[in-house]
Design a protein around this motif. Structure first.
Motif, PDB file in Angstrom:
ATOM      1  N   LEU A 187      10.934 127.759  21.285  1.00 32.59           N
ATOM      2  CA  LEU A 187      11.558 129.072  21.134  1.00 32.59           C
ATOM      3  C   LEU A 187      11.342 129.572  19.714  1.00 32.59           C
ATOM      4  O   LEU A 187      11.212 128.794  18.777  1.00 32.59           O
ATOM      5  N   GLY A 188      11.344 130.846  19.551  1.00 26.60           N
ATOM      6  CA  GLY A 188      11.158 131.446  18.239  1.00 26.60           C
ATOM      7  C   GLY A 188      12.471 131.700  17.539  1.00 26.60           C
ATOM      8  O   GLY A 188      13.521 131.179  17.908  1.00 26.60           O
ATOM      9  N   GLY A 189      12.381 132.516  16.515  1.00 21.77           N
ATOM     10  CA  GLY A 189      13.544 132.872  15.729  1.00 21.77           C
ATOM     11  C   GLY A 189      13.173 133.948  14.739  1.00 21.77           C
ATOM     12  O   GLY A 189      12.141 134.622  14.894  1.00 21.77           O
ATOM     13  N   ARG A 190      13.974 134.086  13.696  1.00 18.11           N
ATOM     14  CA  ARG A 190      13.733 135.170  12.740  1.00 18.11           C
ATOM     15  C   ARG A 190      14.182 134.735  11.346  1.00 18.11           C
ATOM     16  O   ARG A 190      15.283 134.216  11.159  1.00 18.11           O
ATOM     17  N   PHE A 191      13.314 134.953  10.368  1.00 22.26           N
ATOM     18  CA  PHE A 191      13.682 134.820   8.968  1.00 22.26           C
ATOM     19  C   PHE A 191      14.282 136.144   8.527  1.00 22.26           C
ATOM     20  O   PHE A 191      13.758 137.208   8.878  1.00 22.26           O
ATOM     21  N   GLU A 192      15.350 136.082   7.760  1.00 22.00           N
ATOM     22  CA  GLU A 192      15.972 137.297   7.229  1.00 22.00           C
ATOM     23  C   GLU A 192      16.172 137.165   5.724  1.00 22.00           C
ATOM     24  O   GLU A 192      16.452 136.083   5.220  1.00 22.00           O
ATOM     25  N   PHE A 193      16.048 138.284   5.044  1.00 23.87           N
ATOM     26  CA  PHE A 193      16.306 138.352   3.608  1.00 23.87           C
ATOM     27  C   PHE A 193      17.371 139.407   3.367  1.00 23.87           C
ATOM     28  O   PHE A 193      17.280 140.529   3.865  1.00 23.87           O
ATOM     29  N   THR A 194      18.382 139.031   2.593  1.00 22.91           N
ATOM     30  CA  THR A 194      19.418 139.961   2.166  1.00 22.91           C
ATOM     31  C   THR A 194      19.403 139.987   0.647  1.00 22.91           C
ATOM     32  O   THR A 194      19.475 138.937   0.003  1.00 22.91           O
ATOM     33  N   ALA A 195      19.274 141.176   0.073  1.00 22.30           N
ATOM     34  CA  ALA A 195      19.233 141.327  -1.379  1.00 22.30           C
ATOM     35  C   ALA A 195      20.590 140.998  -1.988  1.00 22.30           C
ATOM     36  O   ALA A 195      21.637 141.221  -1.364  1.00 22.30           O
ATOM     37  N   LEU A 196      20.566 140.489  -3.199  1.00 20.54           N
ATOM     38  CA  LEU A 196      21.785 140.145  -3.924  1.00 20.54           C
ATOM     39  C   LEU A 196      22.696 141.367  -4.016  1.00 20.54           C
ATOM     40  O   LEU A 196      22.254 142.468  -4.352  1.00 20.54           O
ATOM     41  N   GLY A 197      23.957 141.192  -3.669  1.00 22.66           N
ATOM     42  CA  GLY A 197      24.931 142.268  -3.744  1.00 22.66           C
ATOM     43  C   GLY A 197      24.966 143.175  -2.526  1.00 22.66           C
ATOM     44  O   GLY A 197      25.766 144.097  -2.468  1.00 22.66           O
ATOM     45  N   GLU A 198      24.116 142.921  -1.543  1.00 26.42           N
ATOM     46  CA  GLU A 198      24.098 143.728  -0.325  1.00 26.42           C
ATOM     47  C   GLU A 198      24.591 142.889   0.852  1.00 26.42           C
ATOM     48  O   GLU A 198      24.499 141.661   0.835  1.00 26.42           O
ATOM     49  N   ASP A 199      25.104 143.561   1.862  1.00 26.71           N
ATOM     50  CA  ASP A 199      25.586 142.868   3.053  1.00 26.71           C
ATOM     51  C   ASP A 199      24.581 142.926   4.205  1.00 26.71           C
ATOM     52  O   ASP A 199      24.528 142.025   5.024  1.00 26.71           O
ATOM     53  N   ALA A 200      23.811 143.990   4.253  1.00 28.37           N
ATOM     54  CA  ALA A 200      22.873 144.188   5.357  1.00 28.37           C
ATOM     55  C   ALA A 200      21.541 143.489   5.077  1.00 28.37           C
ATOM     56  O   ALA A 200      21.097 143.408   3.931  1.00 28.37           O
ATOM     57  N   VAL A 201      20.929 143.008   6.141  1.00 28.91           N
ATOM     58  CA  VAL A 201      19.599 142.405   6.039  1.00 28.91           C
ATOM     59  C   VAL A 201      18.624 143.483   5.590  1.00 28.91           C
ATOM     60  O   VAL A 201      18.578 144.574   6.159  1.00 28.91           O
ATOM     61  N   LYS A 202      17.858 143.176   4.557  1.00 30.81           N
ATOM     62  CA  LYS A 202      16.899 144.138   4.017  1.00 30.81           C
ATOM     63  C   LYS A 202      15.549 144.018   4.715  1.00 30.81           C
ATOM     64  O   LYS A 202      14.918 145.008   5.030  1.00 30.81           O
ATOM     65  N   PHE A 203      15.087 142.768   4.930  1.00 29.32           N
ATOM     66  CA  PHE A 203      13.813 142.517   5.594  1.00 29.32           C
ATOM     67  C   PHE A 203      13.975 141.361   6.566  1.00 29.32           C
ATOM     68  O   PHE A 203      14.749 140.444   6.321  1.00 29.32           O
ATOM     69  N   ALA A 204      13.217 141.405   7.661  1.00 29.55           N
ATOM     70  CA  ALA A 204      13.230 140.319   8.642  1.00 29.55           C
ATOM     71  C   ALA A 204      11.821 140.138   9.186  1.00 29.55           C
ATOM     72  O   ALA A 204      11.038 141.087   9.230  1.00 29.55           O
ATOM     73  N   GLU A 205      11.542 138.922   9.595  1.00 31.05           N
ATOM     74  CA  GLU A 205      10.233 138.611  10.172  1.00 31.05           C
ATOM     75  C   GLU A 205      10.427 137.587  11.287  1.00 31.05           C
ATOM     76  O   GLU A 205      11.004 136.528  11.071  1.00 31.05           O
ATOM     77  N   HIS A 206       9.946 137.927  12.477  1.00 31.37           N
ATOM     78  CA  HIS A 206      10.076 137.057  13.645  1.00 31.37           C
ATOM     79  C   HIS A 206       8.959 136.018  13.677  1.00 31.37           C
ATOM     80  O   HIS A 206       7.863 136.273  13.188  1.00 31.37           O
ATOM     81  N   PHE A 207       9.259 134.871  14.290  1.00 27.63           N
ATOM     82  CA  PHE A 207       8.219 133.881  14.574  1.00 27.63           C
ATOM     83  C   PHE A 207       8.349 133.474  16.033  1.00 27.63           C
ATOM     84  O   PHE A 207       9.434 133.492  16.612  1.00 27.63           O
ATOM     85  N   ALA A 208       7.214 133.105  16.629  1.00 25.20           N
ATOM     86  CA  ALA A 208       7.161 132.857  18.064  1.00 25.20           C
ATOM     87  C   ALA A 208       7.603 131.461  18.467  1.00 25.20           C
ATOM     88  O   ALA A 208       8.123 131.266  19.554  1.00 25.20           O
ATOM     89  N   SER A 209       7.384 130.488  17.594  1.00 23.69           N
ATOM     90  CA  SER A 209       7.691 129.112  17.950  1.00 23.69           C
ATOM     91  C   SER A 209       8.195 128.361  16.728  1.00 23.69           C
ATOM     92  O   SER A 209       7.536 128.359  15.687  1.00 23.69           O
ATOM     93  N   LEU A 210       9.330 127.722  16.848  1.00 28.74           N
ATOM     94  CA  LEU A 210       9.962 127.034  15.732  1.00 28.74           C
ATOM     95  C   LEU A 210       9.079 125.938  15.153  1.00 28.74           C
ATOM     96  O   LEU A 210       8.910 125.836  13.944  1.00 28.74           O
ATOM     97  N   ASP A 211       8.495 125.115  15.999  1.00 31.38           N
ATOM     98  CA  ASP A 211       7.765 123.957  15.496  1.00 31.38           C
ATOM     99  C   ASP A 211       6.262 124.194  15.399  1.00 31.38           C
ATOM    100  O   ASP A 211       5.482 123.257  15.295  1.00 31.38           O
ATOM    101  N   MET A 212       5.859 125.429  15.422  1.00 36.87           N
ATOM    102  CA  MET A 212       4.448 125.759  15.275  1.00 36.87           C
ATOM    103  C   MET A 212       4.243 126.280  13.857  1.00 36.87           C
ATOM    104  O   MET A 212       4.625 127.408  13.541  1.00 36.87           O
ATOM    105  N   ARG A 213       3.705 125.435  13.002  1.00 31.24           N
ATOM    106  CA  ARG A 213       3.579 125.766  11.584  1.00 31.24           C
ATOM    107  C   ARG A 213       2.882 127.115  11.372  1.00 31.24           C
ATOM    108  O   ARG A 213       3.256 127.882  10.497  1.00 31.24           O
ATOM    109  N   MET A 214       1.880 127.401  12.164  1.00 31.22           N
ATOM    110  CA  MET A 214       1.135 128.648  12.010  1.00 31.22           C
ATOM    111  C   MET A 214       2.056 129.861  12.222  1.00 31.22           C
ATOM    112  O   MET A 214       2.059 130.779  11.429  1.00 31.22           O
ATOM    113  N   SER A 215       2.858 129.834  13.269  1.00 31.75           N
ATOM    114  CA  SER A 215       3.742 130.955  13.584  1.00 31.75           C
ATOM    115  C   SER A 215       4.853 131.084  12.549  1.00 31.75           C
ATOM    116  O   SER A 215       5.080 132.146  11.974  1.00 31.75           O
ATOM    117  N   ARG A 216       5.558 129.978  12.298  1.00 34.62           N
ATOM    118  CA  ARG A 216       6.668 129.995  11.347  1.00 34.62           C
ATOM    119  C   ARG A 216       6.174 130.240   9.922  1.00 34.62           C
ATOM    120  O   ARG A 216       6.749 131.012   9.168  1.00 34.62           O
TER     121      ARG A 216
END
Length: 104
Positions: free
Chosen positions: A52-81
């Motif tokens: 299963l995939g997932g998502r990396f998220e970045f939240t800037a210092l002092g902010e509450d909302a996610v600023k940037f996100a990037e999805h990956f297709a497979s957790l244990d697939m180094r290329m995707s993650r």
């Protein structure tokens, strides 16, 4: 602490080496100069299902909302993650570099 890259996701290797422990799925984002500029986290994944995939998220210092996100297709697939983390890191670097032109 010495940082190798212009943008560093502190704790990411520990998260991977733990077998994707949800308690370790977040950390600081720090510049090479040691400035904390936000935090990263991984969401939407199941550590017991490497296909299963997932998502990396970045939240800037002092902010509450996610600023940037990037999805990956497979957790244990180094290329995707790895591609997702690399893309997110480049996006953070471009955003941070726009107001801090000395970042290398």
């Amino acid at each position: 602490m010495e940082y190798t890259y212009p943008i560093n996701s502190v704790g990411h290797d520990e998260w991977m080496n733990s077998g994707y422990d949800p308690k370790l799925s977040q950390g600081d984002v720090i510049t090479r100069d040691g400035e904390i500029i936000g935090n990263w986290r991984v969401v939407g994944y199941d550590p017991d299902d490497e296909y299963l995939g997932g998502r990396f998220e970045f939240t800037a210092l002092g902010e509450d909302a996610v600023k940037f996100a990037e999805h990956f297709a497979s957790l244990d697939m180094r290329m995707s993650r790895g591609f997702a983390l690399s893309t997110l890191t480049r996006t953070i670097r471009a955003w941070y570099g726009a107001s801090n032109p000395t970042i290398s």
